[in-house]
Design a protein around this motif. Structure first.
Motif, mmCIF file in Angstrom:
data_model
loop_
_atom_site.group_PDB
_atom_site.id
_atom_site.type_symbol
_atom_site.label_atom_id
_atom_site.label_comp_id
_atom_site.label_asym_id
_atom_site.label_seq_id
_atom_site.Cartn_x
_atom_site.Cartn_y
_atom_site.Cartn_z
ATOM 1 N N ARG A 45 1.066 -1.093 -0.075
ATOM 2 C CA ARG A 45 0.088 -0.026 0.025
ATOM 3 C C ARG A 45 0.887 1.226 0.032
ATOM 4 O O ARG A 45 1.623 1.400 0.924
ATOM 5 N N PHE A 78 -1.880 5.517 2.266
ATOM 6 C CA PHE A 78 -2.892 5.044 3.398
ATOM 7 C C PHE A 78 -2.884 5.941 4.325
ATOM 8 O O PHE A 78 -2.047 7.316 4.411
ATOM 9 N N SER A 79 -3.871 6.029 5.148
ATOM 10 C CA SER A 79 -4.210 6.999 6.223
ATOM 11 C C SER A 79 -5.020 6.470 7.361
ATOM 12 O O SER A 79 -5.325 5.297 7.293
ATOM 13 N N GLY A 80 -4.970 7.080 8.406
ATOM 14 C CA GLY A 80 -5.773 6.939 9.472
ATOM 15 C C GLY A 80 -5.316 7.543 10.634
ATOM 16 O O GLY A 80 -4.626 8.127 10.838
ATOM 17 N N GLY A 95 -8.379 0.320 11.383
ATOM 18 C CA GLY A 95 -8.020 1.379 10.170
ATOM 19 C C GLY A 95 -6.791 2.237 10.573
ATOM 20 O O GLY A 95 -6.719 3.317 9.861
ATOM 21 N N ARG A 96 -6.482 2.204 11.797
ATOM 22 C CA ARG A 96 -5.353 3.125 12.205
ATOM 23 C C ARG A 96 -4.029 2.929 11.901
ATOM 24 O O ARG A 96 -3.524 2.147 11.060
ATOM 25 N N VAL A 97 -3.125 3.792 11.809
ATOM 26 C CA VAL A 97 -1.792 4.043 11.611
ATOM 27 C C VAL A 97 -0.903 3.769 12.825
ATOM 28 O O VAL A 97 -0.920 4.735 13.676
ATOM 29 N N TRP A 136 -4.996 -2.915 10.486
ATOM 30 C CA TRP A 136 -4.351 -1.939 10.543
ATOM 31 C C TRP A 136 -4.050 -1.168 9.180
ATOM 32 O O TRP A 136 -3.982 -1.878 8.319
ATOM 33 N N SER A 137 -4.121 0.058 9.023
ATOM 34 C CA SER A 137 -3.816 0.612 7.941
ATOM 35 C C SER A 137 -2.264 0.812 7.330
ATOM 36 O O SER A 137 -1.824 0.458 6.133
ATOM 37 N N GLY A 138 -1.624 1.022 8.211
ATOM 38 C CA GLY A 138 -0.349 1.246 8.102
ATOM 39 C C GLY A 138 0.783 1.435 9.173
ATOM 40 O O GLY A 138 0.138 1.652 10.206
ATOM 41 N N GLU A 160 -0.593 -6.306 2.130
ATOM 42 C CA GLU A 160 -1.611 -5.092 2.068
ATOM 43 C C GLU A 160 -1.608 -4.000 3.254
ATOM 44 O O GLU A 160 -2.405 -4.375 3.916
ATOM 45 N N LEU A 161 -0.596 -3.383 3.285
ATOM 46 C CA LEU A 161 -0.143 -2.585 4.620
ATOM 47 C C LEU A 161 0.760 -1.623 3.960
ATOM 48 O O LEU A 161 1.623 -1.682 3.296
#
Ligand SMILES: O=C([O-])CC(=O)C(=O)O
Length: 160
Positions: free
Chosen positions: A29, A32-34, A58-60, A87-89, A106-107
């Motif tokens: 990814r 990304f955001s969060g 969905g957090r980073v 987790w988003s990233g 997928e991160l």
């Protein structure tokens, strides 16, 4: 997710901080955001593993590893756990390892570089505290947006 950090900056520049640290991207990814969660640690990744083992929603996770490139704070197993937990990233002011495997996950993963040497597992450090690097303070609950151009942070959500 359709934002670019450059467009966000043009639209909301007064509300955004832009990190001057020049990261490399390791995850599949690239955008990304969060909402931000944080860990501060030095060459010890037990807290990183622990936090990424909880629901990410969905957090980073922003990890201030003090800029050390001596040990890897994230590898493919912990990163796969982050994916499973939503987790988003992960942004790491430090190093990762297992970079070929990270590229298939997928991160969002940004770090300074890589080192195959593992970190200590003693749990030294802190989670959930504001951390500062690259002229930006990353506070838990703030919002982070990352793409090929950089990493920007806002106290408020500026994009869905
Ligand atoms: O366990 C570690 O220290 C990091 C690692 O290699 C992994 O996450 O696979």
């Amino acid at each position: 997710m359709t934002f670019t950090t450059a467009d966000l900056f043009d639209a909301h520049g007064d509300a955004l901080s832009s990190c001057v640290t020049q990261f490399r991207s390791y995850g599949s990814r690239t955008r990304f955001s969060g909402e931000i969660e944080t860990v501060r640690c030095l060459e010890d990744n037990a807290l990183v593993k622990q936090v990424l083992g909880t629901p990410g929603e969905g957090r980073v996770l922003v990890v201030d590893g003090g800029g050390s490139l001596r040990t890897a704070l994230l590898g493919d197993l912990i990163a796969a756990s982050a994916v499973r937990n939503g987790w988003s990233g992960v942004i790491i002011n430090g190093a990762v390892r297992d970079t070929v495997a990270l590229a298939g996950l997928e991160l969002g993963v940004k770090a300074l570089g890589s080192n195959p040497r593992r970190s200590a597992k003693e749990g030294r450090g802190e989670a959930g505290v504001p951390v500062t690097f690259g002229e930006v303070t990353f506070a838990p609950g703030d919002w982070l947006y990352s793409d090929e151009d950089g990493v920007v942070v806002s106290a408020q959500r500026v994009q869905d």
